[in-house]
Design a protein around this motif. Structure first.
Motif, PDB file in Angstrom:
ATOM      1  N   UNK A  84      99.917  19.550  -0.556  1.00  0.00           N
ATOM      2  CA  UNK A  84      98.820  20.533  -0.688  1.00  0.00           C
ATOM      3  C   UNK A  84      99.355  21.889  -1.154  1.00  0.00           C
ATOM      4  N   UNK A  85     100.167  21.850  -2.171  1.00  0.00           N
ATOM      5  CA  UNK A  85     100.802  23.078  -2.646  1.00  0.00           C
ATOM      6  C   UNK A  85      99.782  24.062  -3.190  1.00  0.00           C
ATOM      7  N   UNK A  86     100.077  25.342  -2.960  1.00  0.00           N
ATOM      8  CA  UNK A  86      99.210  26.435  -3.379  1.00  0.00           C
ATOM      9  C   UNK A  86      99.999  27.365  -4.305  1.00  0.00           C
ATOM     10  N   UNK A  90     104.706  29.397  -4.773  1.00  0.00           N
ATOM     11  CA  UNK A  90     105.642  29.591  -5.878  1.00  0.00           C
ATOM     12  C   UNK A  90     106.774  30.511  -5.449  1.00  0.00           C
ATOM     13  N   UNK A  91     107.998  30.036  -5.622  1.00  0.00           N
ATOM     14  CA  UNK A  91     109.173  30.785  -5.190  1.00  0.00           C
ATOM     15  C   UNK A  91     110.422  29.985  -5.538  1.00  0.00           C
ATOM     16  N   UNK A  92     111.562  30.632  -5.379  1.00  0.00           N
ATOM     17  CA  UNK A  92     112.833  29.913  -5.391  1.00  0.00           C
ATOM     18  C   UNK A  92     113.099  29.481  -3.946  1.00  0.00           C
ATOM     19  N   UNK A 116     107.201  26.068  -8.880  1.00  0.00           N
ATOM     20  CA  UNK A 116     106.093  26.801  -9.481  1.00  0.00           C
ATOM     21  C   UNK A 116     104.818  25.992  -9.317  1.00  0.00           C
ATOM     22  N   UNK A 117     103.831  26.611  -8.693  1.00  0.00           N
ATOM     23  CA  UNK A 117     102.543  25.949  -8.488  1.00  0.00           C
ATOM     24  C   UNK A 117     101.517  26.670  -9.354  1.00  0.00           C
ATOM     25  N   UNK A 118     101.069  25.976 -10.373  1.00  0.00           N
ATOM     26  CA  UNK A 118     100.156  26.607 -11.329  1.00  0.00           C
ATOM     27  C   UNK A 118      99.377  25.539 -12.066  1.00  0.00           C
ATOM     28  N   UNK A 119      98.158  25.904 -12.446  1.00  0.00           N
ATOM     29  CA  UNK A 119      97.345  24.999 -13.253  1.00  0.00           C
ATOM     30  C   UNK A 119      97.508  25.327 -14.739  1.00  0.00           C
TER      31      UNK A 119
END
Length: 119
Positions: A84-86, A90-92, A116-119
């Protein structure tokens, strides 16, 4: 000397999953603990999840119920299952090992893996 190497990061859409892996090499000691930290751009490094030798765990409130930390002591490997990533995840992500040698705690860090969590 102890070396930690993370892998498993990448680009994922919101709601997706990733599993991070941290392999520990070198001469290791117990008792010990291991943890995952993360650092987003412009922010301080923060603790994500922690696991002790006995398997007891602790999580940051922002990831509790979504992330699971585990370890395979026979393989000297640490995992972080992220569901369920949001976008705010996003991070190292960094792996950290702490071990007690004689009377002193020693701490070791990996180089980090980008999530990286992105659409």
């Amino acid at each position: 000397q102890v070396q930690l190497e993370e892998s498993g990061g990448g680009l994922v859409q919101p709601g997706g999953s990733l599993r991070l892996t941290c392999v520990v090499a070198g001469s290791i000691f117990s008792p010990d603990s291991m943890a995952w930290y993360r650092q987003a751009p412009g922010k301080d490094r923060e603790l994500v999840a922690y696991i002790a030798t006995d398997g007891s765990t602790n999580y940051a409130g922002s990831v509790k119920g979504r992330f699971t930390i585990s370890r395979d002591n026979a393989k000297n490997t640490l995992y972080l299952q992220m569901n369920e990533l949001k976008p705010e995840d996003t991070a190292v992500y960094y792996c950290k090992r702490s071990e007690l040698r004689s009377i002193t705690w020693h701490h070791y860090w990996g180089q980090g893996t980008q999530v990286t969590v992105s659409s």
